[in-house]
Design a protein around this motif. Structure first.
Motif, PDB file in Angstrom:
ATOM      1  N   ARG A   1       0.887  -1.245  -0.019  1.00 54.66           N
ATOM      2  CA  ARG A   1      -0.021   0.146   0.223  1.00 54.66           C
ATOM      3  C   ARG A   1       0.823   1.143  -0.089  1.00 54.66           C
ATOM      4  O   ARG A   1       0.370   2.306  -0.531  1.00 54.66           O
ATOM      5  CB  ARG A   1      -0.862  -0.116   1.135  1.00 54.66           C
ATOM      6  N   ALA A   2       1.927   1.065   0.765  1.00 53.97           N
ATOM      7  CA  ALA A   2       2.873   2.270   0.668  1.00 53.97           C
ATOM      8  C   ALA A   2       3.452   2.499  -0.568  1.00 53.97           C
ATOM      9  O   ALA A   2       3.702   3.992  -1.035  1.00 53.97           O
ATOM     10  CB  ALA A   2       3.924   2.163   1.689  1.00 53.97           C
ATOM     11  N   ARG A   3       3.734   1.595  -1.356  1.00 54.63           N
ATOM     12  CA  ARG A   3       4.262   1.938  -2.725  1.00 54.63           C
ATOM     13  C   ARG A   3       3.430   2.475  -3.851  1.00 54.63           C
ATOM     14  O   ARG A   3       3.691   3.221  -4.416  1.00 54.63           O
ATOM     15  CB  ARG A   3       4.909   0.494  -3.327  1.00 54.63           C
ATOM     16  N   ARG A   4       1.971   2.060  -3.588  1.00 53.76           N
ATOM     17  CA  ARG A   4       1.066   2.513  -4.430  1.00 53.76           C
ATOM     18  C   ARG A   4       0.418   3.788  -4.138  1.00 53.76           C
ATOM     19  O   ARG A   4      -0.082   4.415  -4.791  1.00 53.76           O
ATOM     20  CB  ARG A   4       0.011   1.371  -4.440  1.00 53.76           C
ATOM     21  N   ASN A   5       0.695   4.330  -2.910  1.00 56.49           N
ATOM     22  CA  ASN A   5       0.207   5.437  -2.462  1.00 56.49           C
ATOM     23  C   ASN A   5       1.131   6.652  -2.880  1.00 56.49           C
ATOM     24  O   ASN A   5       2.418   6.492  -2.824  1.00 56.49           O
ATOM     25  CB  ASN A   5      -0.158   5.457  -0.846  1.00 56.49           C
ATOM     26  N   ARG A   6       0.512   7.745  -3.210  1.00 54.30           N
ATOM     27  CA  ARG A   6       1.150   8.960  -3.793  1.00 54.30           C
ATOM     28  C   ARG A   6       0.904  10.081  -2.882  1.00 54.30           C
ATOM     29  O   ARG A   6       1.889  11.094  -2.794  1.00 54.30           O
ATOM     30  CB  ARG A   6       0.246   9.393  -5.138  1.00 54.30           C
ATOM     31  N   THR A   7       0.260   9.871  -1.691  1.00 54.98           N
ATOM     32  CA  THR A   7       0.285  10.954  -0.554  1.00 54.98           C
ATOM     33  C   THR A   7       1.434  10.963   0.320  1.00 54.98           C
ATOM     34  O   THR A   7       1.492   9.817   1.108  1.00 54.98           O
ATOM     35  CB  THR A   7      -1.020  11.182   0.093  1.00 54.98           C
ATOM     36  N   PRO A   8       2.270  11.650   0.715  1.00 51.95           N
ATOM     37  CA  PRO A   8       3.391  11.640   1.615  1.00 51.95           C
ATOM     38  C   PRO A   8       3.034  11.392   2.757  1.00 51.95           C
ATOM     39  O   PRO A   8       3.691  10.614   3.703  1.00 51.95           O
ATOM     40  CB  PRO A   8       4.459  13.045   1.266  1.00 51.95           C
ATOM     41  N   GLU A   9       1.932  11.887   3.368  1.00 54.78           N
ATOM     42  CA  GLU A   9       1.507  11.782   4.831  1.00 54.78           C
ATOM     43  C   GLU A   9       1.101  10.269   4.952  1.00 54.78           C
ATOM     44  O   GLU A   9       1.386   9.705   5.834  1.00 54.78           O
ATOM     45  CB  GLU A   9       0.532  12.930   5.140  1.00 54.78           C
ATOM     46  N   GLN A  10       0.431   9.734   3.757  1.00 56.46           N
ATOM     47  CA  GLN A  10      -0.255   8.503   3.854  1.00 56.46           C
ATOM     48  C   GLN A  10       0.831   7.277   3.885  1.00 56.46           C
ATOM     49  O   GLN A  10       0.838   6.345   4.657  1.00 56.46           O
ATOM     50  CB  GLN A  10      -1.357   8.324   2.785  1.00 56.46           C
TER      51      GLN A  10
ATOM     52  N   LEU B   1       4.349   3.467   6.443  1.00 54.62           N
ATOM     53  CA  LEU B   1       5.724   2.978   6.886  1.00 54.62           C
ATOM     54  C   LEU B   1       5.804   2.856   8.456  1.00 54.62           C
ATOM     55  O   LEU B   1       6.456   1.699   8.818  1.00 54.62           O
ATOM     56  CB  LEU B   1       6.748   3.955   6.538  1.00 54.62           C
ATOM     57  N   ARG B   2       5.353   3.669   9.186  1.00 54.67           N
ATOM     58  CA  ARG B   2       5.302   3.357  10.604  1.00 54.67           C
ATOM     59  C   ARG B   2       4.535   2.306  10.929  1.00 54.67           C
ATOM     60  O   ARG B   2       5.281   1.607  12.016  1.00 54.67           O
ATOM     61  CB  ARG B   2       4.890   5.010  11.283  1.00 54.67           C
ATOM     62  N   GLN B   3       3.580   2.103  10.467  1.00 50.59           N
ATOM     63  CA  GLN B   3       2.567   0.979  10.667  1.00 50.59           C
ATOM     64  C   GLN B   3       3.680  -0.114  10.405  1.00 50.59           C
ATOM     65  O   GLN B   3       3.571  -1.264  11.062  1.00 50.59           O
ATOM     66  CB  GLN B   3       1.384   0.941  10.009  1.00 50.59           C
ATOM     67  N   ALA B   4       4.283  -0.397   8.995  1.00 57.01           N
ATOM     68  CA  ALA B   4       5.048  -1.566   8.704  1.00 57.01           C
ATOM     69  C   ALA B   4       6.133  -1.595   9.653  1.00 57.01           C
ATOM     70  O   ALA B   4       6.562  -2.860   9.751  1.00 57.01           O
ATOM     71  CB  ALA B   4       5.627  -1.264   7.187  1.00 57.01           C
ATOM     72  N   HIS B   5       7.039  -0.542  10.221  1.00 58.14           N
ATOM     73  CA  HIS B   5       7.858  -0.789  11.070  1.00 58.14           C
ATOM     74  C   HIS B   5       7.514  -1.424  12.449  1.00 58.14           C
ATOM     75  O   HIS B   5       8.303  -2.198  13.051  1.00 58.14           O
ATOM     76  CB  HIS B   5       8.565   0.711  11.234  1.00 58.14           C
ATOM     77  N   GLN B   6       6.335  -1.110  13.042  1.00 55.09           N
ATOM     78  CA  GLN B   6       5.798  -1.461  14.156  1.00 55.09           C
ATOM     79  C   GLN B   6       5.712  -2.970  14.004  1.00 55.09           C
ATOM     80  O   GLN B   6       5.666  -3.856  14.706  1.00 55.09           O
ATOM     81  CB  GLN B   6       4.560  -0.801  14.389  1.00 55.09           C
ATOM     82  N   GLU B   7       4.933  -3.406  12.803  1.00 57.89           N
ATOM     83  CA  GLU B   7       4.410  -4.724  12.573  1.00 57.89           C
ATOM     84  C   GLU B   7       5.851  -5.507  12.441  1.00 57.89           C
ATOM     85  O   GLU B   7       5.854  -6.626  12.902  1.00 57.89           O
ATOM     86  CB  GLU B   7       3.715  -4.949  11.327  1.00 57.89           C
ATOM     87  N   SER B   8       7.005  -4.959  11.760  1.00 59.18           N
ATOM     88  CA  SER B   8       8.084  -5.797  11.755  1.00 59.18           C
ATOM     89  C   SER B   8       8.771  -6.125  13.028  1.00 59.18           C
ATOM     90  O   SER B   8       9.315  -6.991  13.451  1.00 59.18           O
ATOM     91  CB  SER B   8       9.198  -5.103  10.989  1.00 59.18           C
ATOM     92  N   GLN B   9       8.586  -4.944  14.130  1.00 63.26           N
ATOM     93  CA  GLN B   9       9.030  -5.087  15.430  1.00 63.26           C
ATOM     94  C   GLN B   9       8.135  -6.215  16.166  1.00 63.26           C
ATOM     95  O   GLN B   9       8.932  -7.216  16.688  1.00 63.26           O
ATOM     96  CB  GLN B   9       8.896  -3.849  16.128  1.00 63.26           C
ATOM     97  N   GLU B  10       7.016  -6.337  16.022  1.00 64.66           N
ATOM     98  CA  GLU B  10       6.162  -7.437  16.426  1.00 64.66           C
ATOM     99  C   GLU B  10       6.472  -8.658  15.879  1.00 64.66           C
ATOM    100  O   GLU B  10       6.718  -9.733  16.721  1.00 64.66           O
ATOM    101  CB  GLU B  10       4.891  -7.234  16.244  1.00 64.66           C
ATOM    102  N   VAL B  11       6.795  -8.805  14.450  1.00 69.29           N
ATOM    103  CA  VAL B  11       7.350 -10.048  13.961  1.00 69.29           C
ATOM    104  C   VAL B  11       8.512 -10.361  14.542  1.00 69.29           C
ATOM    105  O   VAL B  11       8.452 -11.694  14.824  1.00 69.29           O
ATOM    106  CB  VAL B  11       7.318  -9.803  12.528  1.00 69.29           C
ATOM    107  N   LEU B  12       9.356  -9.851  14.762  1.00 66.38           N
ATOM    108  CA  LEU B  12      10.625 -10.293  15.441  1.00 66.38           C
ATOM    109  C   LEU B  12      10.561 -10.628  16.545  1.00 66.38           C
ATOM    110  O   LEU B  12      11.151 -11.593  17.153  1.00 66.38           O
ATOM    111  CB  LEU B  12      11.528  -8.934  15.338  1.00 66.38           C
ATOM    112  N   THR B  13       9.817 -10.068  17.438  1.00 65.92           N
ATOM    113  CA  THR B  13       9.575 -10.444  18.664  1.00 65.92           C
ATOM    114  C   THR B  13       9.042 -11.625  18.779  1.00 65.92           C
ATOM    115  O   THR B  13       9.295 -12.670  19.684  1.00 65.92           O
ATOM    116  CB  THR B  13       8.565  -9.478  19.448  1.00 65.92           C
TER     117      THR B  13
END
Length: 368
Positions: free
Chosen positions: A207-216, A221-233
């Motif tokens: 979704r981040a790759r397809r989205n053109r709005t910088p804020e979105q 990306l912040r959500q993806a980062h949080q999800e990656s931390q939870e996956v590592l845990t």
């Protein structure tokens, strides 16, 4: 058959021993002041006769009994049983011999035509029934001889070996079942946990790759980062359940410290091992404590768990106690897995879980 026939003579010897020395020592046995001494003297002779029984069972039946102490009363009791069984066996064998002689005389009578066919048929049926009863008596007395020897001298080395083989086969089957259950659980954790989170992470990045709005894009990306931390845990948790790397690097004490950190309720660990255990024992000790703590945290409703690890180079004792509701089922899957791990190392597992609690699980493992 030779060993069985010799039991007639040893039984007769026991009967004569009770008839002569036993009768002479009877007054001294009945008198309280001399009873102990008289029993000691009487049992000393009985031990020599029972030693002949041990030799007979060893030579003719292959029974090798490990040496162990028996009381004077047990020796006299065994000799009394052998005197009765051996004498009765001799009478049965004597009746069998008489029957053989009578059968021979009957055949002579038939050959000389002095015995009619009706008499032959009647005596043949009667002799067959008596022969059957005689053989049954010989078999039963042989079983009584073996059982009484086993009860007095203890199980033979062959029986101990067969029992040990059966225990090892059951332990091996239990370990295989525990490994299979553990494999299925890890597979389920990876499929239902880690895999689903990785799918969600991939969707967020897409979704981040397809989205053109910088804020979105920044939010995704912040959500993806949080999800990656939870996956590592979660992946780290699965890896710890497979095998904790701290067990090899830092030892059992530090690995149990990791169990305390991941436990959802307060856990106190008391560790007193002056030497480091071998790797198989150390690994088994870790998983026993870890699985016992996990079971207590999930099912007992406890608010506190204590773990005690004590031992030396010869063995280690693990004690897991919780203040939960108790009533743990020893036949349940969790405790059955613990028992399989303990049995694989020739250890012992004690479970005390009365209704209302507390629950105490003690595992004793040998290091030698």
């Amino acid at each position: 058959m030779t060993g069985a026939l010799l039991s007639c003579f040893t039984g007769l010897l026991g009967l004569l021993y009770f008839a002569v020395p036993g009768t002479l020592s009877g007054p001294f046995v009945l008198w309280p002041r001399t009873r102990r001494r008289a029993l000691a003297v009487l049992s000393a002779g009985a031990r020599r006769i029972t030693e002949l029984e041990r030799i007979r069972r060893s030579v003719f039946f292959g029974d090798v009994f490990p040496a162990h102490d028996t009381s004077d009363r047990e020796v006299l009791r065994y000799l009394a049983v052998r005197a009765y069984a051996g004498t009765l066996f001799g009478l049965v064998v004597a009746l069998l011999g008489v029957g053989v002689v009578l059968a021979g005389l009957l055949m002579v009578g038939v050959a000389r035509a002095t015995t009619s066919w009706q008499e032959l048929l009647t005596q043949g049926v009667l002799g067959g029934v008596l022969l059957f009863l005689d053989l049954q008596g010989i078999h039963s007395l042989g079983v009584l001889d073996a059982r009484s020897a086993r009860e007095h001298f203890g199980p033979s080395e062959r029986e101990l070996l067969e029992r040990r083989i059966a225990e090892m086969a059951a332990s091996r089957a239990g370990v295989l079942r525990a490994v299979d259950v553990e494999r299925r659980r890890i597979e389920r954790d990876l499929h239902d946990g880690v895999q689903q989170r990785l799918v969600a992470l991939a969707m967020l990045l897409g979704r981040a790759r397809r989205n053109r709005t910088p804020e979105q894009v920044d939010l995704l990306l912040r959500q993806a980062h949080q999800e990656s931390q939870e996956v590592l845990t979660e992946l780290r948790e699965v890896a710890w359940r497979v095998y904790p790397s701290a067990l090899d690097d830092l030892g059992l004490e530090e690995a149990l410290g990791g169990v305390a950190q991941r436990c959802g309720i307060p856990l106190r660990v008391e560790f007193d091992l002056p030497v480091r255990l071998s790797r198989p024992v150390e690994t088994a000790a870790y998983f026993i404590v870890s699985e016992a703590v996990t079971n207590a945290a999930k099912h007992s409703g406890a608010t506190h768990i204590s773990v005690s690890v004590k031992g030396d180079a010869r063995g280690v004792s693990l004690c897991v106690r919780d203040n939960g509701t108790g009533g743990a089922d020893p036949a349940g899957s969790g405790l059955t897995g613990l028992r399989g791990r303990v049995d694989a190392l020739d250890g012992r597992l004690h479970i005390d879980s009365p209704s209302g609690g507390p629950t105490t699980i003690i595992a004793e493992l040998l290091c030698a």
